[in-house]
Design a protein around this motif. Structure first.
Motif, mmCIF file in Angstrom:
data_model
loop_
_atom_site.group_PDB
_atom_site.id
_atom_site.type_symbol
_atom_site.label_atom_id
_atom_site.label_comp_id
_atom_site.label_asym_id
_atom_site.label_seq_id
_atom_site.Cartn_x
_atom_site.Cartn_y
_atom_site.Cartn_z
ATOM 1 N N UNK A 90 1.029 -1.087 0.059
ATOM 2 C CA UNK A 90 0.263 -0.356 -0.285
ATOM 3 C C UNK A 90 0.854 1.509 -0.130
ATOM 4 N N UNK A 91 0.267 2.384 -0.193
ATOM 5 C CA UNK A 91 0.866 3.878 -0.378
ATOM 6 C C UNK A 91 1.060 4.086 0.890
ATOM 7 N N UNK A 92 2.123 3.766 1.796
ATOM 8 C CA UNK A 92 2.519 4.905 3.409
ATOM 9 C C UNK A 92 1.723 6.466 2.760
ATOM 10 N N UNK A 93 1.226 7.043 3.907
ATOM 11 C CA UNK A 93 0.357 8.340 3.629
ATOM 12 C C UNK A 93 0.892 9.009 3.846
ATOM 13 N N UNK A 94 1.312 10.375 4.189
ATOM 14 C CA UNK A 94 2.074 12.043 4.523
ATOM 15 C C UNK A 94 0.967 11.473 6.293
ATOM 16 N N UNK A 95 1.649 11.467 7.289
ATOM 17 C CA UNK A 95 0.761 11.279 8.457
ATOM 18 C C UNK A 95 0.565 12.937 9.075
ATOM 19 N N UNK A 96 1.693 13.956 8.344
ATOM 20 C CA UNK A 96 1.138 15.352 8.952
ATOM 21 C C UNK A 96 0.060 15.815 7.674
ATOM 22 N N UNK A 97 -0.562 15.061 7.070
ATOM 23 C CA UNK A 97 -1.341 15.948 6.218
ATOM 24 C C UNK A 97 -2.859 14.469 6.379
ATOM 25 N N UNK A 98 -2.184 13.405 6.610
ATOM 26 C CA UNK A 98 -3.495 12.353 6.821
ATOM 27 C C UNK A 98 -3.479 11.260 8.046
ATOM 28 N N UNK A 99 -4.346 11.013 8.575
ATOM 29 C CA UNK A 99 -4.787 10.176 9.880
ATOM 30 C C UNK A 99 -4.457 8.722 9.305
ATOM 31 N N UNK A 100 -3.015 8.067 9.924
ATOM 32 C CA UNK A 100 -3.647 7.214 9.185
ATOM 33 C C UNK A 100 -4.069 5.915 11.054
ATOM 34 N N UNK A 101 -3.817 6.362 12.027
ATOM 35 C CA UNK A 101 -3.795 6.130 13.062
ATOM 36 C C UNK A 101 -4.440 6.545 14.752
ATOM 37 N N UNK A 102 -4.933 6.358 16.009
ATOM 38 C CA UNK A 102 -4.237 7.281 16.832
ATOM 39 C C UNK A 102 -4.415 6.462 17.406
ATOM 40 N N UNK A 103 -3.132 6.511 18.715
ATOM 41 C CA UNK A 103 -2.358 5.580 19.696
ATOM 42 C C UNK A 103 -2.843 6.292 20.525
ATOM 43 N N UNK A 104 -3.660 5.554 21.740
ATOM 44 C CA UNK A 104 -4.214 6.662 23.372
ATOM 45 C C UNK A 104 -2.947 5.441 24.347
ATOM 46 N N UNK A 105 -2.455 6.234 25.148
ATOM 47 C CA UNK A 105 -2.037 5.832 25.598
ATOM 48 C C UNK A 105 -2.045 5.885 27.252
ATOM 49 N N UNK A 106 -2.159 5.387 28.275
ATOM 50 C CA UNK A 106 -3.143 5.573 29.505
ATOM 51 C C UNK A 106 -1.833 6.059 30.329
ATOM 52 N N UNK A 107 -2.561 7.338 31.424
ATOM 53 C CA UNK A 107 -1.492 7.758 31.990
ATOM 54 C C UNK A 107 -1.785 7.780 33.567
#
Length: 135
Positions: free
Chosen positions: A63-80
């Motif tokens: 697949x084409x690799x997205x430009x993550x500065x322009x497109x959302x590919x994933x939202x990573x959530x971290x607990x604190x």
């Protein structure tokens, strides 16, 4: 019980800058699984972010690799562990060259903020009151 792990693989434009960024956030780079094209960032005992040079990332997908500065590919959530730790991590990310993104979410029992890393990948950092989680 078996502790399943998650390895989040993300494309990056600059391995050295990425290693420096995540080190400044307080994370360890696992040298055994890092080289000139890969940074293995240890988030916890069961979570590792594998940041791969775009050419290395391309070896794993057609697949084409997205430009993550322009497109959302994933939202990573971290607990604190606390509201203060949310602010501490996001503030360190911004100081290390990342950028704040979105609005602060404060629902009393849940608090969160988000940052983009150097390549635009979004990390949400969230604290939830343990009493609210228990019901």
């Amino acid at each position: 019980m078996y502790q399943q792990m998650i390895f989040v693989n993300l494309a990056t434009n600059d391995i050295d800058a990425t290693k420096k960024f995540f080190t400044e956030l307080g994370y360890e780079i696992n040298a055994q699984f890092s080289d000139e094209s890969t940074a293995s960032v240890v988030i916890s005992d069961t979570i590792v972010v594998m940041l791969l040079a775009r050419s290395k990332y391309a070896e794993f997908t057609k697949k084409e690799i997205v430009d993550s500065t322009k497109h959302s590919e994933v939202l990573i959530a971290l607990s604190a562990e606390s509201r203060e730790k949310v602010d501490e991590l996001v503030d360190r990310a911004i100081a290390a060259g990342g950028s704040a993104t979105g609005e602060t979410q404060d629902h009393g029992f849940m608090y969160g903020r988000a940052f983009n890393d150097l390549d635009g990948h979004t990390f949400e950092v969230v604290w939830m009151d343990p009493a609210a989680v228990e019901g």
